[in-house]
Motif scaffolding. Sequence first.
Motif, short mmCIF file in Angstrom:
data_model
loop_
_atom_site.label_atom_id
_atom_site.label_comp_id
_atom_site.label_asym_id
_atom_site.label_seq_id
_atom_site.Cartn_x
_atom_site.Cartn_y
_atom_site.Cartn_z
N PHE A 189 -2.34 -18.70 4.03
CA PHE A 189 -2.87 -17.53 3.35
C PHE A 189 -1.75 -16.52 3.16
CE2 PHE A 189 -6.79 -18.74 5.87
CZ PHE A 189 -7.49 -19.24 4.79
N ALA A 190 -1.73 -15.86 2.03
CA ALA A 190 -0.72 -14.83 1.79
C ALA A 190 -1.15 -13.98 0.60
CB ALA A 190 0.65 -15.45 1.53
N PHE A 191 -0.46 -12.86 0.41
CA PHE A 191 -0.64 -12.02 -0.78
C PHE A 191 0.70 -11.84 -1.45
CE2 PHE A 191 -4.56 -10.95 1.31
CZ PHE A 191 -5.44 -10.65 0.29
N ASP A 192 0.69 -11.84 -2.77
CA ASP A 192 1.89 -11.63 -3.56
C ASP A 192 1.66 -10.42 -4.46
OD1 ASP A 192 4.53 -12.85 -4.74
OD2 ASP A 192 3.24 -12.44 -6.49
N VAL A 193 2.68 -9.59 -4.61
CA VAL A 193 2.49 -8.35 -5.37
C VAL A 193 2.22 -8.61 -6.85
CG1 VAL A 193 3.85 -6.96 -3.79
CG2 VAL A 193 5.00 -8.15 -5.66
N THR A 194 2.59 -9.78 -7.34
CA THR A 194 2.36 -10.10 -8.75
C THR A 194 1.16 -11.03 -8.93
OG1 THR A 194 4.72 -9.87 -9.26
CG2 THR A 194 3.36 -11.11 -10.83
N ASN A 195 1.07 -12.02 -8.08
CA ASN A 195 0.04 -13.05 -8.24
C ASN A 195 -1.16 -12.87 -7.32
OD1 ASN A 195 1.48 -14.58 -10.23
ND2 ASN A 195 2.87 -15.22 -8.58
N GLY B 151 -0.71 4.17 3.55
CA GLY B 151 0.74 4.18 3.60
C GLY B 151 1.35 3.21 4.59
N VAL B 152 0.52 2.65 5.47
CA VAL B 152 1.07 1.74 6.49
C VAL B 152 0.46 0.34 6.43
CG1 VAL B 152 1.49 3.68 8.05
CG2 VAL B 152 -0.63 2.37 8.28
N ILE B 153 -0.69 0.20 5.77
CA ILE B 153 -1.39 -1.08 5.81
C ILE B 153 -0.68 -2.12 4.95
CG2 ILE B 153 -2.98 -0.86 3.84
CD1 ILE B 153 -3.93 -1.89 7.45
N GLU B 154 -0.71 -3.36 5.36
CA GLU B 154 0.01 -4.43 4.66
C GLU B 154 -0.56 -4.68 3.27
OE1 GLU B 154 1.10 -9.17 5.41
OE2 GLU B 154 -0.17 -8.09 6.84
N VAL B 155 -1.87 -4.77 3.15
CA VAL B 155 -2.53 -5.04 1.88
C VAL B 155 -3.47 -3.88 1.56
CG1 VAL B 155 -4.02 -6.61 0.59
CG2 VAL B 155 -2.41 -7.52 2.30
N ARG B 156 -3.25 -3.22 0.43
CA ARG B 156 -4.11 -2.11 0.04
C ARG B 156 -5.48 -2.64 -0.36
NH1 ARG B 156 -4.96 2.98 -2.79
NH2 ARG B 156 -7.25 2.97 -2.71
N GLY B 157 -6.53 -2.13 0.26
CA GLY B 157 -7.89 -2.48 -0.11
C GLY B 157 -8.50 -1.41 -1.00
N HIS C 121 -0.42 0.97 -8.46
CA HIS C 121 0.35 -0.28 -8.51
C HIS C 121 1.77 -0.03 -9.01
CE1 HIS C 121 1.05 -4.55 -8.72
NE2 HIS C 121 1.29 -4.50 -10.02
N ALA C 122 1.91 0.86 -9.96
CA ALA C 122 3.25 1.17 -10.48
C ALA C 122 4.09 1.92 -9.47
CB ALA C 122 3.12 1.99 -11.78
N LYS C 123 3.46 2.79 -8.70
CA LYS C 123 4.18 3.58 -7.72
C LYS C 123 4.55 2.78 -6.47
CE LYS C 123 1.83 7.91 -8.92
NZ LYS C 123 0.84 8.91 -8.43
N HIS C 124 3.76 1.76 -6.15
CA HIS C 124 3.97 1.01 -4.91
C HIS C 124 4.00 -0.49 -5.22
CE1 HIS C 124 3.02 4.86 -3.13
NE2 HIS C 124 1.88 4.86 -3.78
N PRO C 125 5.02 -0.92 -5.94
CA PRO C 125 5.07 -2.29 -6.45
C PRO C 125 5.28 -3.35 -5.38
CG PRO C 125 7.14 -1.17 -6.89
CD PRO C 125 6.21 -0.14 -6.34
N THR C 126 5.59 -2.97 -4.14
CA THR C 126 5.82 -3.97 -3.09
C THR C 126 4.60 -4.16 -2.18
OG1 THR C 126 6.73 -2.30 -1.57
CG2 THR C 126 8.28 -3.43 -3.05
N GLN C 127 3.53 -3.43 -2.43
CA GLN C 127 2.34 -3.54 -1.59
C GLN C 127 1.28 -4.37 -2.31
OE1 GLN C 127 -0.06 0.00 -0.86
NE2 GLN C 127 -0.35 -0.61 1.28
N PRO C 128 0.85 -5.51 -1.74
CA PRO C 128 -0.22 -6.30 -2.36
C PRO C 128 -1.54 -5.53 -2.32
CG PRO C 128 1.01 -7.57 -0.73
CD PRO C 128 1.41 -6.15 -0.54
N GLU C 129 -2.51 -6.02 -3.13
CA GLU C 129 -3.78 -5.30 -3.25
C GLU C 129 -4.94 -6.30 -3.35
OE1 GLU C 129 -3.43 -2.02 -6.23
OE2 GLU C 129 -1.31 -2.68 -6.28
N VAL C 130 -6.14 -5.81 -2.96
CA VAL C 130 -7.34 -6.63 -3.04
C VAL C 130 -8.55 -5.72 -3.17
CG1 VAL C 130 -7.64 -6.72 -0.51
CG2 VAL C 130 -8.64 -8.52 -1.94
N GLY C 131 -9.57 -6.19 -3.88
CA GLY C 131 -10.81 -5.43 -4.01
C GLY C 131 -11.72 -5.69 -2.83
#
Length: 610
Positions: free
Chosen positions: A372-378, A530-536, A549-559
């Motif tokens: 399992f992993a998260f990618d900032v683009t995919n 600001g500290v969590i690995e994946v932004r929810g 997303h534009a301001k923090h391009p290195t942080q993955p995201e999920v709904g």
Amino acid sequence: MKIKIVSLVRSLFTGACAALFVTQLLAADSPREHLSLDANWKFHLGDNWPNALHLDKAGASGGPASEKFNDTAWRSLDLPHDWAIELPFDRTSDTSHGFKPVGPGFPKNSVGWYRRTFDLPAEDSGKRIWLQFDGVFRDATVWVNGWLVKRHEGGYYPFREDITDIAHFGGQNTVTVKVDASKFEGWFYEGAGIYRHVWLDKTAPVAIAPDGIFVHTEFNDNVPEGPASICIETRILNPPTNSRAMKITHKLIAPNGNGIAETLPNFEPLPPPALYAKPVSKSQEDFRQMIVLRPNLRVEHTPGVPFRLPRMPRYQMPKMDFIGGFSPPMETQADIELWSPESPKLYKLITTVEVDGKIVDRKETEFGIRTFAFDVTNGFLLNGKHYELYGTCNHQDMAGVGAALPDALQNFRVAKLKEFGCNAYRTSHNPPTPELLDACDHLGMIVMDESRLLGSDEENLRKWESQIRRDRNHASVGIWSVANEEFSVQSTPQAGNVARTMQNLVKQLDPTRPVTYAAPQGDTFDGINGVIEVRGWNYNVGRQMESYHAKHPTQPEVGTEQASTVTTRGIYKDDAQRGYVSAYDARGTQTAERWWSYFADRPWLSGGFV
């Protein structure tokens, strides 16, 4: 693809002089017993004995806590049990808790007593006896044979106690539980009572610790190509007075039931009188490690690096936690079968502990080979590839049974969700029952495993650790969530500090899974975000997401929670008289059509949960 067994063993002793090595698995049944205590309880609703707990002397509690109490007039029932669901509806009670008259304002309905007896044969003397509760709502006070053994606060976390010292071997034992559901913990239906399973565990003095096995898979770059390294950690309990040689073996069973690998490094013990540990290394192919673990001594050692343990007085010795790596790793040519919701293939690890030539413990652990992993683009990656999450946020109760779900309903629920096209399940907003995770493992459902509360105090971290240790072997658990919608504190530096501490504990105990927080916020990067690995993301769709997303391009995201619509399935017209709400996607905090049409075009959002 090959499977490589990296035989990492982590053994925790409560104090012992022991030699640790590995040998071939012997075909024998485990002396460990895992017995259900769900049947034949007595129950009384109401706190007729408010002063039963006595703290002045051991074993002095009265009323139902006393062994001699007569409970024949009480109601007989089996667990799991939720007394709140049995209460009549009351318009004056809390709406979000199902209009059931329990909790604040209803003291007569908010305390219940349970009692049960069980026998222990005389031949069990010398074994370690554990009493385990998978979940009680909410606060539990537990007595065994009149002795106070546990005071547990919180309705969703398991707890256990070693009752060996106060057990009656060759006689009857009495368990009494006072359950106090006077306080709500959530803003949803929670029930009341011993609503999950209760277990009696019997083990030898030397045994695998509770939740003491961790098995996970490692690949180069976290992509399942090439050999899979199966990493195993084992924690062993051993009494301070024990001083014997011990052998640990791990055997790997493929999804088809065939044995495909065993850990067979060459380990030899030093004789017990030895004062030092002296590893002897020849080469990577022929490695011998000789270790004697003195009582309460901590050793960290890298295979092949000589070391010597210093002498020290016994009273100065800290608790011992031996961490050893066995080398070389073992490889097998067996083909890898990856776990996924579409193909939930499960492996089995059989761990055997042997003392003086006799098997004293044996435990089976199911797990899956997957990444399992998260990618900032995919976005979310399953086994190295983009995988869209079609998830639901689920509370644990169900119509008719409340919080006390039979195990079969866990399977029914997961199977139905899969029929609807779901592939992910969020345990909103608390640790799940183990049987739910079993269903997700076997039927194929990715789980967001959520903590009940944000907190870095000692008690909350203890609960968080127990949740991680219990659930981390489940193939289905794909992401940890530290909390949900902590409105009043989430943007503060303190909340960021707390979330970081909880996230660090995850990485310490389980480095294989990402961590998130379900944030009901927009374009803000303070506090937890600001500290969590994946932004929810909770209930937010549109320009703020793009900006963030534009301001923090290195942080993955999920709904993490995107739609909350109110419907009656199969009904397509509102009917206030019958309490029906149209099943059209029109009423709620945010409609499914709106959020999904936005997410579908943005793979970096990973999909989400409704």
